[in-house]
Structure formats: structure tokens, C-alpha cells
Design an enzyme around this catalytic site. Structure first.
Site, PDB file in Angstrom:
ATOM      1  N   GLU A  36     -31.832   8.623 -22.029  1.00 50.12           N
ATOM      2  CA  GLU A  36     -31.294   9.927 -21.650  1.00 50.12           C
ATOM      3  C   GLU A  36     -32.334  10.715 -20.838  1.00 50.12           C
ATOM      4  OE1 GLU A  36     -29.057  13.525 -24.101  1.00 50.12           O
ATOM      5  OE2 GLU A  36     -30.784  12.521 -25.019  1.00 50.12           O
ATOM      6  N   CYS A  91     -27.287  10.091 -27.132  1.00 53.89           N
ATOM      7  CA  CYS A  91     -28.155  10.668 -28.163  1.00 53.89           C
ATOM      8  C   CYS A  91     -27.383  11.265 -29.336  1.00 53.89           C
ATOM      9  CB  CYS A  91     -29.087  11.693 -27.512  1.00 53.89           C
ATOM     10  SG  CYS A  91     -30.614  12.018 -28.445  1.00 53.89           S
ATOM     11  N   LYS A 145     -21.958  14.376 -21.480  1.00 58.62           N
ATOM     12  CA  LYS A 145     -22.196  14.384 -22.926  1.00 58.62           C
ATOM     13  C   LYS A 145     -21.285  15.387 -23.630  1.00 58.62           C
ATOM     14  CE  LYS A 145     -26.202  14.710 -26.075  1.00 58.62           C
ATOM     15  NZ  LYS A 145     -27.656  15.006 -26.082  1.00 58.62           N
TER      16      LYS A 145
END
Length: 278
Positions: free
Chosen positions: A50, A154, A120
Site C-alpha cells: 500500500e 490493509c 479502499k
């Protein structure tokens, strides 16, 4: 990842990169070196962490460091994918969309074509990601070397619902790209294995290992089989972790037991309804 013949074995190079904070130019140089190294070692697919080009994440310089959709980091990944004839799961790049900035996963085929993009969904509120970045609202499933893959960034790893929805869309592999902190590495390993076991999918989870504003990413990138076996795990410093995913292993496991086929979604919907007032 059209053009590649993996014969049921997908060779992945997980690039556990030490990103320099707020220095995209140097990070692009390093990423290119590591991608080329992974290609020479025979990887079909390479995977970056990321926010590999900026670190996680530069609040004050956000607008100046975020890139347009045709920015230099994306151009680099597209060019290398085509030149080296390998697919690139490009971690995430901070991307300007109008007046908003998104934390965006990108995936390039071996022809250099952008085949998947994902903003995300779950913003990491302890770092104020929810304040500074625009959260996405769509999932990402794509074809990767004859295997269907879903993307997670994540914090997404903590949300079993997202992984399950990807599995129900046919994902056989979860590509997890992260900057997971060192103090919660046990969570990282447990959650990666849990997402693999509960959905009977491979998990390829790459983490960064740099330090940003006093927060140290923990490394520990790992690949997990659909039965929960750790196929390979990196240390805490910069390295490339190579792993091979054999798709026949997943098919054999599902012949023995297939929990997804035993789900009772209509019942679950009823159980989630609020209790009537007494």
C-alpha cells in the site's frame, strides 16, 4: 493476466518494500529495481505494498503528492508490466479524483493494460484516513493468470464481509496490499489465515517495512493456502518473498468440504433484523 501460461501454478513475487516518506521519485526508482529483480527470478505476478510511492500517508502534503489517474507511478507500472511481460498488482497509489484523494489499488496485465482499480473501502480512522481520503464503494475482482483475484487494502483485512463478498463473486485469491504496523503483526498473521480458511481461497499479503512519522510497518509479508497453511513468510526488512500457488490444491480441498455451498443467507438476513420492541 492474459498472455501468460501458468499451467495451474502462479508464481508471485511479494515486494516487501521500504518506502521513503514523501519521496515518490526515489520510491519509483526502487520499485523498478525490485520489480525487475522479481521478473528475472521468474515471477508471473509481482505485488507491491500500500502507498509504496509516498509512505502511509502524507496528510499535510496530500494534494501535492497525490497523482492524477495518468500519473508517473501508474505509467511506470504499465510500462514495466508490458516490457517484462508480467502482471503487476500495484499496491496502492494516492490518486486525485476531482477535489478528492483516494487510496487506489491498481492492477496491470502483462500487456500493460489497467485491468483492475479499487478505491479502499475501509478508511483507517485511527490515522484519520477517513478524514483526509475519500473512501470507495465498489469491490474489485479480476483475472490474474488463470485465477480470479479480489483486492483488499490493509485495514480491509479486518472486515470479513468484504472478503466473503469477493469469494462469492468467484475470487480464488485475495491480493492484500498493506502498511501494517509492527505492534499488530500477530493480528496480521491471524487475519490473513482466517480470511483464507473461512473462504477457502489463497491469500497473498504484502506489507511494507518502512517508517512514516514514527510508525514502523512490520514487514512479515506472507502467502497462505486455502487450508490456512503458511506457504511462505518474509522477515521484517526489505526483501522479495517468492511463492507458488497451485490452483489444483484449492479444487481438491473444495471437493472434500465446501462450506460456502452450505451457507444459509436467507436465514442470516432474518437474524440480522432488529428485535421487535416489547
Amino acid at each position: 493476466m492474459s498472455g501468460l501460461k501458468t499451467n495451474g501454478v502462479l508464481r508471485i513475487g511479494l515486494i516487501q518494500m521500504n518506502s521513503l516518506p514523501r519521496d515518490p521519485r526515489q520510491n519509483r526508482k526502487k520499485a523498478e529495481f525490485l520489480i525487475r529483480k522479481a521478473a528475472l527470478a521468474g515471477a508471473d505476478l509481482v505485488q507491491l505494498p500500500e502507498t509504496w510511492n509516498t509512505g502511509f500517508f502524507p496528510k499535510e502534503e496530500l494534494l501535492s503528492l497525490a497523482e492524477p489517474e495518468d500519473g508517473e507511478s501508474r505509467k511506470l507500472l504499465s510500462r514495466l508490466a508490458k516490457e517484462l511481460h508480467l502482471a503487476i498488482a500495484g499496491g496502492s497509489v494516492l490518486t486525485r479524483r476531482g477535489n478528492q484523494v483516494c487510496n487506489s489499488f491498481v492492477f496491470y496485465t502483462s500487456e500493460g493494460r489497467l485491468a483492475g482499480e479499487y478505491d479502499k473501502i475501509h478508511a483507517f480512522s485511527p490515522s484519520q484516513e477517513n478524514v483526509y481520503l475519500q473512501a470507495g464503494s465498489s469491490l474489485c475482482c479480476l483475472e490474474a493468470g488463470g485465477i480470479r483475484a479480489g483486492a483488499l487494502l490493509c485495514y480491509d483485512l479486518r472486515f470479513c464481509e468484504q472478503a466473503r463478498l469477493l469469494a462469492l463473486q468467484g475470487a480464488e485469491l485475495l491480493l492484500v496490499c498493506a502498511q501494517w504496523p509492527r505492534e499488530r503483526m500477530e493480528h496480521w498473521r491471524i487475519l490473513a489465515r482466517a480470511r483464507a480458511i473461512e473462504n477457502q481461497v489463497f491469500v497473498s499479503a504484502v506489507n511494507g517495512c518502512g517508517c512514516f512519522d514514527g510508525v514502523q510497518s512490520g514487514g512479515g509479508s506472507l502467502a497462505v493456502s486455502p487450508s490456512g497453511e503458511i506457504l511462505g513468510q518474509a522477515g521484517k526488512d526489505e526483501e522479495i518473498l517468492f511463492t507458488q500457488l497451485k490452483t489444483a490444491e484449492r479444487a481438491a480441498l473444495k471437493r472434500q468440504m465446501d462450506p460456502l455451498s452450505d451457507r444459509r443467507p436467507l436465514l442470516y438476513a432474518g437474524l440480522c433484523q432488529p428485535a421487535p420492541h416489547q
